[in-house]
Design an enzyme around this catalytic site. Structure first.
Site, PDB file in Angstrom:
ATOM      1  N   HIS A   4       7.879 -12.788 -20.375  1.00  0.00           N
ATOM      2  CA  HIS A   4       7.308 -11.465 -20.625  1.00  0.00           C
ATOM      3  C   HIS A   4       8.376 -10.458 -21.036  1.00  0.00           C
ATOM      4  O   HIS A   4       8.137  -9.255 -21.023  1.00  0.00           O
ATOM      5  CB  HIS A   4       6.568 -10.950 -19.381  1.00  0.00           C
ATOM      6  CG  HIS A   4       5.613 -11.950 -18.794  1.00  0.00           C
ATOM      7  ND1 HIS A   4       5.941 -12.743 -17.712  1.00  0.00           N
ATOM      8  CD2 HIS A   4       4.370 -12.309 -19.184  1.00  0.00           C
ATOM      9  CE1 HIS A   4       4.919 -13.546 -17.440  1.00  0.00           C
ATOM     10  NE2 HIS A   4       3.967 -13.317 -18.321  1.00  0.00           N
TER      11      HIS A   4
HETATM   12 FE1  FES Z   1       7.608 -12.318 -16.527  1.00  0.00          FE
HETATM   13 FE2  FES Z   1      10.146 -13.150 -16.435  1.00  0.00          FE
HETATM   14  S1  FES Z   1       9.353 -11.445 -17.481  1.00  0.00           S
HETATM   15  S2  FES Z   1       8.399 -14.035 -15.498  1.00  0.00           S
END
Ligand code: FES
Length: 177
Positions: free
Chosen positions: A142
């Site tokens: 993410h």
């Molecule tokens: Fe979501 Fe690493 S940014 S698990």
């Protein structure tokens, strides 16, 4: 003196498998670390209270990954530039407000950064090949980004990479609970 440490894709060649207690194969860069395993380590893994890692062959700018306590651990020998970059970040600008720590409080020796290689957002393994905008690690899941101190700077993660206790004797690093 032991130093408290917090916890970052990783390919198979990066791993130094530690003793016979080492464990399940890791997935690719975006694989989520099984949180359930972290919470229920086996008895034989728990029995391995510490590991020793020979640091002699690691050159400045290089990073290896070892596995211990069923977690991947990044060991990075930082360059002078990476150290300065980490030290220059003011603590009051850190995104991690729960465990804010200056770089000097996250390392025992400035040259060596040891962090648990698990993104604090949802448990993915940050990529060693994608350093992100801040020179540390980028989590491909993410987009959380970590600095050369392992501090979270951007993205949904709200805590810096966790650490273990570390001690150094000559070229040998000991990681312990
Ligand atoms: Fe979501 Fe690493 S940014 S698990």
């Amino acid at each position: 003196m032991a130093h408290s440490t917090d916890d970052a894709g990783v390919t198979r060649r990066d791993f130094i498998y530690v003793a016979s207690a080492t464990l399940a194969a890791l997935g690719g860069a975006a694989a989520a670390w099984p949180l359930i395993d972290q919470m229920n380590p086996s008895a034989d893994t728990l029995a391995l209270k510490e590991i020793e890692v020979d640091l002699a062959s690691i050159v400045p700018g290089q990073q290896i990954t070892v596995e211990w306590q069923k977690k991947p651990v990044f060991i990075r020998r930082r360059t002078p530039e990476e150290i300065k970059e980490a030290e220059d970040v003011p603590v009051d600008q850190l995104k991690d407000t729960q465990f804010p720590a200056a770089d000097k409080d996250r390392v025992q020796k400035p040259e060596w950064l040891i962090v648990v290689a698990i993104c604090t957002h949802l448990g993915c393994i940050p990529s060693k090949d994608m350093k992100g905008e801040f020179g540390g690690w980028l989590c491909p899941c993410h987009g959380s980004q970590y600095s050369t101190s392992g501090s979270v700077v951007r993205g949904p993660a709200s805590q810096s990479l966790r650490r273990f206790n570390t001690t150094f004797a000559a070229n040998v690093l000991t990681i312990s609970l």
